[in-house]
Scaffold this active site. Structure first.
Site, mmCIF file in Angstrom:
data_model
loop_
_atom_site.group_PDB
_atom_site.id
_atom_site.type_symbol
_atom_site.label_atom_id
_atom_site.label_comp_id
_atom_site.label_asym_id
_atom_site.label_seq_id
_atom_site.Cartn_x
_atom_site.Cartn_y
_atom_site.Cartn_z
ATOM 1 C CB CYS A 199 -0.086 -34.378 -34.063
ATOM 2 S SG CYS A 199 -0.185 -33.236 -35.453
ATOM 3 C CG HIS A 209 -1.929 -30.319 -33.157
ATOM 4 N ND1 HIS A 209 -2.331 -30.748 -34.408
ATOM 5 C CD2 HIS A 209 -1.987 -28.964 -33.183
ATOM 6 C CE1 HIS A 209 -2.622 -29.688 -35.154
ATOM 7 N NE2 HIS A 209 -2.403 -28.594 -34.437
ATOM 8 C CG HIS A 370 -2.204 -45.757 -6.715
ATOM 9 N ND1 HIS A 370 -2.059 -45.062 -5.547
ATOM 10 C CD2 HIS A 370 -2.967 -46.826 -6.421
ATOM 11 C CE1 HIS A 370 -2.687 -45.711 -4.569
ATOM 12 N NE2 HIS A 370 -3.256 -46.779 -5.069
HETATM 13 CU CU LIG Z 1 -2.195 -32.536 -35.415
#
Ligand SMILES: [Cu+2]
Length: 406
Positions: A199, A209, A370
Site C-alpha cells: 500500500c 501502512h 541471520h
Molecule cells: Cu493501506
C-alpha cells in the site's frame, strides 16, 4: 489527532484526515518538488489535495485518450487467493496462451496480536486480513486483473503499488479506494520474478501502512518454468511463502506496549516510533511464532521447497539452519540465472527473493533472519519440521555429550 490541519476541503475529523494525507505522498512521488519536502516533525501536516488530485486526474485522462488494447486472444481465469504461508493453485509451466488472471483483494483493518507473551498488538492494515497479503502467481505475459475493495467500515483509504507492474506508481496512482469503494486495475506481467506489492497512500502514510502489514508478493513465473544456470528445468514440490514484517510499536513511559481503540489511532505515536528506524519486532507472517510450533512449515526428506521471502521495507538475511539455498534468486528476478549453494542470502528492503532447497535430513530446521538479534529477540524465526529417514552418511553423533575423561 489534533496534530493535523486540513485546509478546509473536508471536515477535520480523524477519519477524513487519515484519508486525505495520501494525496501529499502521491504528488511527492510524482515529482512535485514542493511537496517532496519532508514535513517537519513538529509542524502540522497540511493536506495539499489539489496538485495530487491533478496528477491522478492526468493519469486517468492519459489512459482515456490512449489506444485501447485488444484482449480478445486472452483466456480469463480466476485465481483463488489463500492465506500465507500457502500458495494458490498454479501451473509451474504454463499451458496455453497468456491469460487474464482475475483476483480480488479486500483492504481489511484488524487488530493483530504480534506477541502473545508481551501483549504487543497492532491495528494491522492488510490485504485479505493476513500479514503478508496473499501470494499471487501468474506467468510472464499474463495480465493480473485486480479488484481492490475497501470495506465501508474501514477507517482509511488504501491503494496498491505492484513492483512487478509498469506505470502509474506501480498502479498506486490508479487504485486509491476510500472506505466503501472498489476499483479494478489490470497490468501485464512483463518481467519474471518474485516482487513485492504494498500500500502507498502517500507521504508518511506510505511507511505507516507498510509497517502495519500492508504488503505481500507476486510471483511471475517464466512461461516454461524455472531454470538453472545451464537452462535445465527446475521444479518444486511446495512453496513456503514468508513475509518478514518490521513493526514499530509505540510504548508508554513504563515500557509497555500501548493499545488503541481503532485502526489509525496509533498514527502519531507510530510516526514517532518509525523515526527511530529501530523496529520493536521483525516477525515472519505477522506475529512471533506464526511459523513455529504447531504453525511450523512441514516437509519430507526429498521434498523440494521454493521459499519466497518478502520484505517490503527493510533488509533481511534469510538463512536455513541445517540446510542451504540450492538455487537462489536473491534479487528475486527469474530473468537472471540463480546463484547456487548459498549459505545466507540477502533480501533488499522493498523486494522479494526466492530460494529452492531439497531437504536431505529429517528434523527441525530453523529458517531465520541471520541477523540473529532479529531472529531471537525480535521474532524473525520460522521452523521447517521435516519427516523422513536420517542419513548417517551426512551427519552422525559419534559420542553423545558426557563428562570428559580427565
Ligand atoms: Cu493501506
Amino acid at each position: 489527532m489534533t496534530k493535523f490541519i486540513n485546509p478546509g476541503l473536508v471536515k477535520t475529523n480523524r477519519r477524513n484526515v487519515l484519508r486525505g494525507t495520501m494525496l501529499a505522498g502521491a504528488a511527492a512521488m510524482a515529482g512535485g518538488a514542493a511537496l517532496a519536502t519532508p514535513t517537519p516533525r513538529s509542524a502540522p501536516m497540511i493536506t495539499p489535495r489539489k496538485p495530487a488530485a491533478k496528477f491522478i486526474q492526468a493519469e486517468a485522462q492519459a489512459q482515456a485518450t490512449a489506444p485501447s488494447v485488444d484482449l480478445s486472444g486472452y483466456t480469463r481465469v480466476t485465481q483463488e487467493l489463500v492465506a500465507p504461508p500457502f500458495a494458490p493453485a498454479h501451473e509451474q509451466v504454463a499451458t496455453g496462451g497468456p491469460k487474464i488472471v482475475e483476483i480480488t483483494m479486500e483492504t481489511q483493518e484488524r487488530l493483530l496480536t504480534v506477541d502473545e507473551d508481551t501483549g504487543a498488538e497492532i491495528w494491522a492494515l492488510t490485504y485479505n486480513g493476513s500479514v503478508p497479503g496473499p501470494l499471487i502467481i501468474v506467468h510472464e505475459g499474463d495480465y493480473v486483473e485486480l479488484t481492490l475493495r475497501n470495506p465501508v467500515d474501514s477507517m482509511m483509504e488504501h491503494n496498491i503499488d505492484f513492483h512487478a507492474s509498469t506505470g502509474a506508481l506501480g498502479g498506486g496512482g490508479l487504485t486509491h479506494v476510500f472506505p466503501g469503494e472498489e476499483t479494478v486495475l489490470r497490468w501485464k506481467a512483463i518481467k519474471p520474478g518474485v516482487f513485492t506489492y504494498h500500500c502507498a497512500p502517500g507521504g508518511a502514510m506510505i511507511p505507516y501502512h507498510v509497517t502495519h502489514g500492508m504488503n505481500g508478493a507476486v510471483m511471475v513465473l517464466p512461461r516454461d518454468g524455472l531454470k538453472d544456470r545451464a537452462g535445465n528445468p527446475l521444479t518444486y514440490d511446495s512453496i513456503a511463502y514468508v513475509g518478514e514484517q518490521d513493526f514499530y510499536l509505540p510504548m508508554d513511559e513504563n515500557g509497555d506496549y500501548k493499545t488503541y481503540e481503532a485502526a489509525g489511532d496509533d498514527y502519531s505515536d507510530s510516526v514517532d516510533a518509525m523515526r527511530t528506524l529501530t523496529p520493536t519486532h521483525s516477525v515472519f507472517n505477522g506475529s512471533v511464532g506464526a511459523l513455529t510450533g504447531e504453525n511450523a512449515l512441514r516437509a519430507k526428506v526429498g521434498e523440494t521447497v521454493l521459499m519466497i521471502h518478502n520484505q517490503a521495507n527493510r533488509d533481511s538475511r534469510p538463512h536455513l539452519i541445517g540446510g542451504h539455498g540450492d538455487f537462489v534468486w536473491e534479487n528475486g528476478k527469474f530473468g537472471n540465472p540463480p546463484q547456487t549453494d548459498m549459505e545466507t542470502w540477502f533480501i533488499r528492503g522493498g523486494s522479494a527473493g526466492a530460494a529452492i532447497y531439497t531437504f536431505k535430513q529429517p528434523g527441525v530446521y530453523a529458517y531465520v533472519n541471520h541477523n540473529l538479534i532479529e531472529a531471537a529477540l525480535l521474532g524473525a524465526t520460522g521452523h521447517f519440521v521435516v519427516e523422513g529417514a536420517w542419513d548417517n552418511a551426512l551427519m552422525e553423533q559419534v559420542v553423545a555429550p558426557k563428562s570428559m575423561d580427565i
